[in-house]
Scaffold this motif. Structure first.
Motif, PDB file in Angstrom:
ATOM      1  N   LEU A  51      27.083  53.543  40.527  1.00 53.01           N
ATOM      2  CA  LEU A  51      28.095  53.149  39.269  1.00 53.01           C
ATOM      3  C   LEU A  51      29.351  52.604  39.618  1.00 53.01           C
ATOM      4  N   ASN A  71      13.943  57.076  36.417  1.00 47.30           N
ATOM      5  CA  ASN A  71      15.493  56.668  36.761  1.00 47.30           C
ATOM      6  C   ASN A  71      15.664  57.536  38.136  1.00 47.30           C
ATOM      7  N   TYR A  75      22.431  61.365  37.615  1.00 49.52           N
ATOM      8  CA  TYR A  75      23.446  62.298  37.802  1.00 49.52           C
ATOM      9  C   TYR A  75      23.494  63.478  36.876  1.00 49.52           C
ATOM     10  N   ARG A  86      24.451  63.856  19.164  1.00 46.76           N
ATOM     11  CA  ARG A  86      23.062  64.352  19.154  1.00 46.76           C
ATOM     12  C   ARG A  86      22.640  65.812  19.434  1.00 46.76           C
ATOM     13  N   HIS A  98      14.760  54.446  25.880  1.00 41.32           N
ATOM     14  CA  HIS A  98      14.787  53.038  25.945  1.00 41.32           C
ATOM     15  C   HIS A  98      13.567  52.601  26.940  1.00 41.32           C
TER      16      HIS A  98
ATOM     17  N   GLN B 170      25.104  54.285  31.519  1.00 38.74           N
ATOM     18  CA  GLN B 170      24.577  53.387  32.497  1.00 38.74           C
ATOM     19  C   GLN B 170      23.868  54.057  33.572  1.00 38.74           C
ATOM     20  N   SER B 171      24.225  55.306  33.903  1.00 41.60           N
ATOM     21  CA  SER B 171      23.438  55.994  35.061  1.00 41.60           C
ATOM     22  C   SER B 171      22.061  56.370  34.611  1.00 41.60           C
ATOM     23  N   PHE B 172      21.635  56.637  33.266  1.00 42.89           N
ATOM     24  CA  PHE B 172      20.368  56.459  33.034  1.00 42.89           C
ATOM     25  C   PHE B 172      19.840  55.273  32.679  1.00 42.89           C
ATOM     26  N   GLY B 173      20.207  54.109  33.178  1.00 39.32           N
ATOM     27  CA  GLY B 173      19.703  52.577  33.078  1.00 39.32           C
ATOM     28  C   GLY B 173      19.581  52.381  31.592  1.00 39.32           C
ATOM     29  N   LEU B 174      20.410  52.968  30.615  1.00 38.80           N
ATOM     30  CA  LEU B 174      20.299  52.431  29.315  1.00 38.80           C
ATOM     31  C   LEU B 174      20.643  50.829  29.391  1.00 38.80           C
ATOM     32  N   PRO B 175      19.975  49.934  28.512  1.00 39.26           N
ATOM     33  CA  PRO B 175      20.336  48.527  28.331  1.00 39.26           C
ATOM     34  C   PRO B 175      21.646  48.476  27.597  1.00 39.26           C
ATOM     35  N   ARG B 182      23.711  53.399  20.703  1.00 41.18           N
ATOM     36  CA  ARG B 182      23.595  54.678  20.598  1.00 41.18           C
ATOM     37  C   ARG B 182      24.806  55.623  21.087  1.00 41.18           C
TER      38      ARG B 182
END
Lengths: 262, 264
Positions: A51, A71, A75, A86, A98, B170-175, B182
């Motif tokens: 990150l 993944n 974290y 949500r 995704h 970002q840490s979960f790799g979301l584009p 989202r």
């Protein structure tokens, strides 16, 4: 999976925060990172998971992630980082949305992660309705749902009260015993590190260097036992001796300029 | 030695609490109308300049029956809807871009700051030259008035999304598109909806002003015409309808907030 940190240094502007960090996180171990505030432990964790870009050095992984891992470096955040709009289930499935997964597997993974954290009955609740402990359970469930190879725990229990912290520590260990996921755990709480870690890496105050890596030579199951209390107290005293002067000096420093932060 | 006398600790809290007083709200409204009516009965108010509420109600009823009300109301609502939708659509796109991209912010914010304070009604004559006297110039004026506050609200909303949530994504790799769709967009929604509350009011103000300048239908044109003919009862009837239009628009925004921000 193994996580290797080689010669990592970092600075915020002109302020050096990490200097020449070398660490090897062994497969299946929990490594705790402790250090006085401003020692850059959270910065280091950010670098370990990609990150933050260190200004020198590199981080690499060795070995294959477990089957079904979506993944590898995952974290758990101090402030939980849940999306308030949500539901609990929605927050957990965010990590999957995704990815191309069959609908059945997606449902199954979410249900499984919720069940393991005792959240099955709260799937439809929103974060604001939950206590701090339950929120962090959601944070952990979201991390478990991607079947991580390395868990990066950034002061995961610091925002919680003492009792909740103890409860969550036990729950986390029970889950960890089954999978033995490699984990790096940042904390400023010596007791928490001594409860969880296989090894404890002590960072100096700014700029953070590794002062010592201390193996906790008491099996996890025996750490709360009265018979081993002496050894645990010894380790605690040793760590505190390492940290005390650093912490005092760090305390007297001026707060970092704006861009600093933890 | 005897113990000193115990003195009770005086209460110092209390007050400064918000309590709903529905009856007071309603009676304030009715009280105003009643006072107005009483003023007319007593001859204090000249009915030519300030017709009684009953006369205004009668004029409103007459307009509703003749179909004139529907004609003017629909003309105004059409312009408001068209202008608001265009201004909001463009404003949201620009506002998100300004909030997300540093380059768009650097280019866009000075423009917005420079153009936002211009009273949009002042550029209506220009729009009439560009688009003609018909509908497009009025719709464009409303769209321009709605656009800038929407940009500011959307960009502010994006700014208010905690950095930690973006980092989590970002840490979960979301584009990037998933982070925007989202995390950033839902996070900006409260600010965007607060902006809607302002822009619907702006749209109503601008439609009336635009219709007063160059139109023969619409509530603005109707109110102006009634004034020229000294038909103050019809004039006020038009004003009442405008107030109801504004109230309904605000009500729609409240409804949207209740539906979309249930999580708060």
């Amino acid at each position: 999976m193994e996580l290797l940190v080689e010669g990592v240094s970092h600075a915020y502007g002109a302020l050096p925060v990490l200097e020449g960090i070398d660490l090897a996180v062994r497969p299946g171990e929990i490594l705790s990172l402790i250090g006085p505030s401003g020692s850059g432990k959270s910065t280091l964790l950010g670098i370990m998971g990609g990150l933050l870009r260190p200004y020198a050095g590199r981080v690499s992984t060795r070995g294959r992630p477990p089957a079904g891992c979506l993944n590898p470096l995952t974290y758990v955040f101090q402030d939980f980082a849940l999306l308030p709009w949500r539901s609990v289930a929605g927050n957990v499935s965010l990590a999957l949305d995704h990815h191309r997964l069959p609908a059945g597997e997606r449902r199954e993974r979410v249900a499984d992660a919720l069940a393991r954290m005792g959240l099955a009955d709260f799937a439809a609740a929103f974060p604001r309705q939950l206590s701090g402990g339950m929120r962090q359970r959601v944070g952990i469930a979201r991390a478990l749902v991607v079947r991580p190879a390395v868990l990066l725990l950034d002061e995961p229990l610091s925002a919680l009260d003492a009792q909740t912290r103890d409860l969550l520590t036990e729950e986390f260990l029970a889950i960890w015993q089954r999978e033995r996921t490699t984990a790096v755990h940042v904390t400023h709480n010596l007791g928490e590190a001594l409860r969880l870690a296989d090894r404890i890496a002590v960072l100096s105050r700014r700029p953070g260097r590794v002062r010592e890596i201390l193996p906790v030579d008491v099996p996890r199951e025996e750490r709360s036992a009265a018979a081993r209390a002496g050894r645990i107290a010894e380790l605690h005293a040793h760590l505190w001796a390492l940290l005390r002067d650093e912490a005092r000096a760090a305390d007297l420093e001026l707060a970092e300029p704006a861009r600093g932060g933890r | 030695m005897s113990a000193p006398e115990a003195r009770p600790v005086p209460f110092r809290g209390g007050g400064f609490v918000r309590r709903p007083r529905r009856l007071v709200s309603l009676s304030a409204l009715f009280g105003l109308v009643l006072a107005w009516q009483a003023a007319s009965w007593s001859g204090l108010a000249n009915p030519l300049f300030l017709p009684a509420p009953a006369m205004v109600a009668a004029a409103l009823w007459e307009l509703a029956r003749s179909g004139a009300l529907a004609q003017h109301l629909l003309a105004s609502l059409g312009r408001v809807a068209g202008g608001w939708l265009i201004g909001t659509g463009l404003g949201l796109a620009a506002g998100l871009a300004v909030g997300i991209f540093a380059t768009a912010r650097a280019a866009g914010m000075p423009l917005v700051s420079a153009l936002f304070p211009i009273p949009k009604i002042a550029v209506l004559p220009l729009f009439i030259l560009w688009f003609g006297i018909g509908e497009p110039s009025k719709v464009a004026t409303i769209a321009a008035g709605v656009f800038f506050p929407t940009v500011i609200a959307a960009a502010g909303g994006v700014d208010a999304v905690p950095r930690s949530l973006v980092r989590m994504g970002q840490s979960f790799g979301l584009p990037a598109w998933a982070i925007v769709w989202r995390i950033v967009v839902p996070g900006a929604l409260p600010s965007v909806l607060a902006g809607f509350r302002i822009t619907v009011a702006i749209a109503v103000i601008l439609v009336v002003a635009a219709e007063m300048i160059g139109a023969d239908t619409g509530l603005g044109a109707f109110v102006l015409m009634a004034g020229n003919l000294m038909r103050t009862d019809q004039l006020l009837a038009g004003v009442v309808v405008l107030s109801l239009v504004g109230l309904s628009a605000a009500g729609l925004v409240s409804l949207a907030e209740r539906l979309l921000l249930r999580w708060r």
